[in-house]
Scaffold this active site. Structure first.
Site, PDB file in Angstrom:
ATOM      1  N   GLU A 194      -4.096   6.061   1.819  1.00 24.07           N
ATOM      2  CA  GLU A 194      -3.932   5.018   2.838  1.00 24.07           C
ATOM      3  C   GLU A 194      -2.835   4.091   2.326  1.00 24.07           C
ATOM      4  O   GLU A 194      -3.101   3.193   1.535  1.00 24.07           O
ATOM      5  CB  GLU A 194      -5.254   4.251   3.034  1.00 24.07           C
ATOM      6  N   CYS A 216      -2.113  -4.300   5.883  1.00 27.88           N
ATOM      7  CA  CYS A 216      -1.230  -3.121   5.887  1.00 27.88           C
ATOM      8  C   CYS A 216      -0.531  -2.926   7.232  1.00 27.88           C
ATOM      9  O   CYS A 216       0.600  -2.472   7.275  1.00 27.88           O
ATOM     10  CB  CYS A 216      -2.014  -1.874   5.510  1.00 27.88           C
TER      11      CYS A 216
HETATM   12  P1  NAD Z   1      -3.364  -2.765  -5.945  1.00 29.94           P
HETATM   13  O1  NAD Z   1      -2.371  -3.407  -6.844  1.00 29.94           O
HETATM   14  O2  NAD Z   1      -4.737  -3.309  -5.865  1.00 29.94           O
HETATM   15  O3  NAD Z   1      -3.402  -1.223  -6.315  1.00 29.94           O
HETATM   16  C1  NAD Z   1      -4.249  -0.333  -5.644  1.00 29.94           C
HETATM   17  C2  NAD Z   1      -5.101   0.403  -6.642  1.00 29.94           C
HETATM   18  O4  NAD Z   1      -4.266   1.164  -7.484  1.00 29.94           O
HETATM   19  C3  NAD Z   1      -5.943  -0.516  -7.554  1.00 29.94           C
HETATM   20  O5  NAD Z   1      -7.273  -0.093  -7.535  1.00 29.94           O
HETATM   21  C4  NAD Z   1      -5.325  -0.354  -8.916  1.00 29.94           C
HETATM   22  O6  NAD Z   1      -6.296  -0.357  -9.946  1.00 29.94           O
HETATM   23  C5  NAD Z   1      -4.657   1.001  -8.850  1.00 29.94           C
HETATM   24  N1  NAD Z   1      -3.458   1.060  -9.692  1.00 29.94           N
HETATM   25  C6  NAD Z   1      -2.494   0.124  -9.794  1.00 29.94           C
HETATM   26  N2  NAD Z   1      -1.509   0.534 -10.626  1.00 29.94           N
HETATM   27  C7  NAD Z   1      -1.883   1.782 -11.062  1.00 29.94           C
HETATM   28  C8  NAD Z   1      -1.285   2.748 -11.926  1.00 29.94           C
HETATM   29  N3  NAD Z   1      -0.114   2.521 -12.543  1.00 29.94           N
HETATM   30  N4  NAD Z   1      -1.943   3.913 -12.123  1.00 29.94           N
HETATM   31  C9  NAD Z   1      -3.130   4.154 -11.520  1.00 29.94           C
HETATM   32  N5  NAD Z   1      -3.734   3.279 -10.690  1.00 29.94           N
HETATM   33  C10 NAD Z   1      -3.130   2.113 -10.464  1.00 29.94           C
HETATM   34  O7  NAD Z   1      -2.871  -2.748  -4.456  1.00 29.94           O
HETATM   35  P2  NAD Z   1      -1.420  -2.677  -3.855  1.00 29.94           P
HETATM   36  O8  NAD Z   1      -0.773  -1.371  -4.178  1.00 29.94           O
HETATM   37  O9  NAD Z   1      -0.702  -3.960  -4.078  1.00 29.94           O
HETATM   38  O10 NAD Z   1      -1.928  -2.637  -2.327  1.00 29.94           O
HETATM   39  C11 NAD Z   1      -1.184  -3.094  -1.299  1.00 29.94           C
HETATM   40  C12 NAD Z   1      -0.663  -1.893  -0.521  1.00 29.94           C
HETATM   41  O11 NAD Z   1      -1.755  -1.202   0.061  1.00 29.94           O
HETATM   42  C13 NAD Z   1       0.259  -2.296   0.600  1.00 29.94           C
HETATM   43  O12 NAD Z   1       1.358  -1.430   0.629  1.00 29.94           O
HETATM   44  C14 NAD Z   1      -0.600  -2.101   1.844  1.00 29.94           C
HETATM   45  O13 NAD Z   1       0.147  -1.842   2.997  1.00 29.94           O
HETATM   46  C15 NAD Z   1      -1.448  -0.919   1.425  1.00 29.94           C
HETATM   47  N6  NAD Z   1      -2.675  -0.881   2.201  1.00 29.94           N
HETATM   48  C16 NAD Z   1      -2.871   0.155   3.078  1.00 29.94           C
HETATM   49  C17 NAD Z   1      -4.009   0.203   3.874  1.00 29.94           C
HETATM   50  C18 NAD Z   1      -4.230   1.325   4.851  1.00 29.94           C
HETATM   51  O14 NAD Z   1      -5.334   1.425   5.368  1.00 29.94           O
HETATM   52  N7  NAD Z   1      -3.253   2.170   5.120  1.00 29.94           N
HETATM   53  C19 NAD Z   1      -4.958  -0.807   3.762  1.00 29.94           C
HETATM   54  C20 NAD Z   1      -4.740  -1.845   2.858  1.00 29.94           C
HETATM   55  C21 NAD Z   1      -3.594  -1.868   2.071  1.00 29.94           C
END
Ligand code: NAD
Length: 395
Positions: free
Chosen positions: A210, A244
């Protein structure tokens, strides 16, 4: 032996007892999850307030109501979803009894994001439980208060071995990703999405990603601009733009740009008062890293509305940027914050071209009263960069 390996082994052992096969067991766990949400609403609200500055109403509306709805749907439909489906016979199966029997996959991993820390992490869990899987739940470390409450309280309601919560940051997530899962459900940015997919490929584990994207709005000059701006203002600034599918930027003709700015300004005032900083339904940026990222994105653009900020509070006012171009900094990545750039185009054809030249967005919002204008988008551009959560919910 790492903690993560132990947790996964325990979940698998428990899954292999066959405990999750009977629907009654899944129903019991789903009802416990529903009870957790209603009994612990106060703890959830307080955690989200500390993580994102969200109000009690905001937490109910965007985190828990949807979750309860999802659980109720699963409870209502479970026997139908889990029932065998008859299929038509063909030459090869003519003498057989042929049906498709949904089966639990096994042990799944749910990696949540921070922007709606409860809804995003627990919605896939509803599907996983309904499907009879064990699920390792990894909330985002970025929304640390929610992660802590989830780790402490969820095991009081759900089977601890089958649905363990693993907290921690990148190294814990990467340790989890080394283990073999039967499905991985990840929500977050695409850079980490690639890491998740690469890790999953080592075990040929299917994934649901997602992801995010830059979702455009097109405002046709002949539409009701007031209504379009109300809707865009709501969708953009709720949760401070950390959604998102939030409108990422606006495309419109130069002749309507100032009217669009004016209408959005009026709506910001109406929705968040003259001083959003002190208004309880306007939250905060999740942390200083994202605050700094957003402030840097504004560089080089003209502020038409808002622009105020306070780093010590991670506050950025609802902000509209005008006369932005495709090359501006703010157009280089998903904004994921309360900045709304306006880019002027000569009309619908240029708007479609502009979008098609870039990565596929999650959503396109088209405001027009002309059916020819709205229909054009469906065939040309509308698509989704992520798969539906229903994938994991399949029984
Ligand atoms: P985040 O920083 O919380 O990361 C997401 C997850 O990835 C966390 O659980 C984290 O522990 C893990 N993570 C982070 N770095 C990592 C690595 N190097 N290796 C392994 N795991 C790792 O969240 P984010 O990425 O800032 O989330 C925001 C993004 O999520 C935006 O792009 C948003 O659009 C997207 N999003 C999508 C939806 C959807 O339903 N399509 C919903 C909400 C958010």
């Amino acid at each position: 032996m790492s903690r993560e390996l132990l947790v996964v082994q325990r979940a698998r052992k428990s899954f292999q007892t066959g405990k999750t096969k009977p629907l009654e067991y899944r129903i019991h766990q789903l009802k416990n999850l529903r009870r957790f949400i209603s009994e612990r609403q106060g703890d959830i609200t307080e955690a989200v307030r500390r993580d994102l500055g969200k109000s009690e109403n905001g937490t109910q509306l965007f985190e828990t109501l949807g979750l309860e709805g999802e659980i109720n749907l699963a409870l209502e439909k479970l026997s139908e979803w889990a029932a065998p489906r008859m299929v038509e016979k063909n030459l090869l199966t003519i003498s057989d009894e042929v049906y498709v029997q949904p089966e639990p996959l096994g042990v799944v991993l749910i990696i949540g994001a921070w922007n709606y820390p409860w809804a995003i992490t627990l919605q896939p869990l509803v599907g996983a439980i309904a499907a009879g899987n064990a699920a390792v739940i990894k909330p985002s470390e970025v929304s640390s208060h929610s992660a802590k409450v989830m780790e402490e309280l969820l095991p009081l309601y759900l089977d601890k071995d089958l649905y363990p919560v693993v907290t921690g940051g990148v190294s814990e997530t990467q340790e989890l990703l080394k283990q073999r899962f039967d499905h991985i459900f990840y929500t977050g940015g695409s850079a980490v999405g690639k890491i998740v997919m690469a890790a999953a490929s080592c075990h040929l584990t299917p994934v649901t990603l997602e992801l995010g994207g830059k979702s455009p709005c097109y405002i046709d000059k002949n539409c009701d601009i007031r209504v379009a701006c109300r809707r865009i203002t709501w969708g953009k600034f709720v949760n401070c733009g950390q959604t998102c599918i939030a409108p990422d930027f606006i495309l419109c003709e130069p002749s309507v740009q100032s009217q669009v700015v004016e209408e959005i300004q009026k709506c910001i005032k109406e929705f968040y008062t003259d001083n959003p900083e002190t208004f309880e339904d306007y939250g905060r940026i999740i942390n200083q890293r994202h605050f700094k990222r957003l402030m840097a994105l504004m560089e080089g653009s003209t502020v038409a509305v808002g622009g105020a900020s306070d780093e010590s509070q991670c506050y950025i006012a609802p902000t509209v940027l005008k006369d932005v171009t495709g090359d501006s900094k703010v157009m280089k990545e998903e904004i994921f914050g309360p900045l709304l750039p306006i880019i002027t185009v000569s009309g619908v054809d240029e708007a479609i071209r502009f979008i098609n030249e870039r990565e596929k967005p999650l959503v396109i919002y088209v405001f027009s009263q002309d059916n020819k204008v709205t229909a054009g988008w469906v065939v040309t551009t509308v698509g989704t960069a992520s798969t539906s959560s229903a994938t994991c919910a399949a029984v």
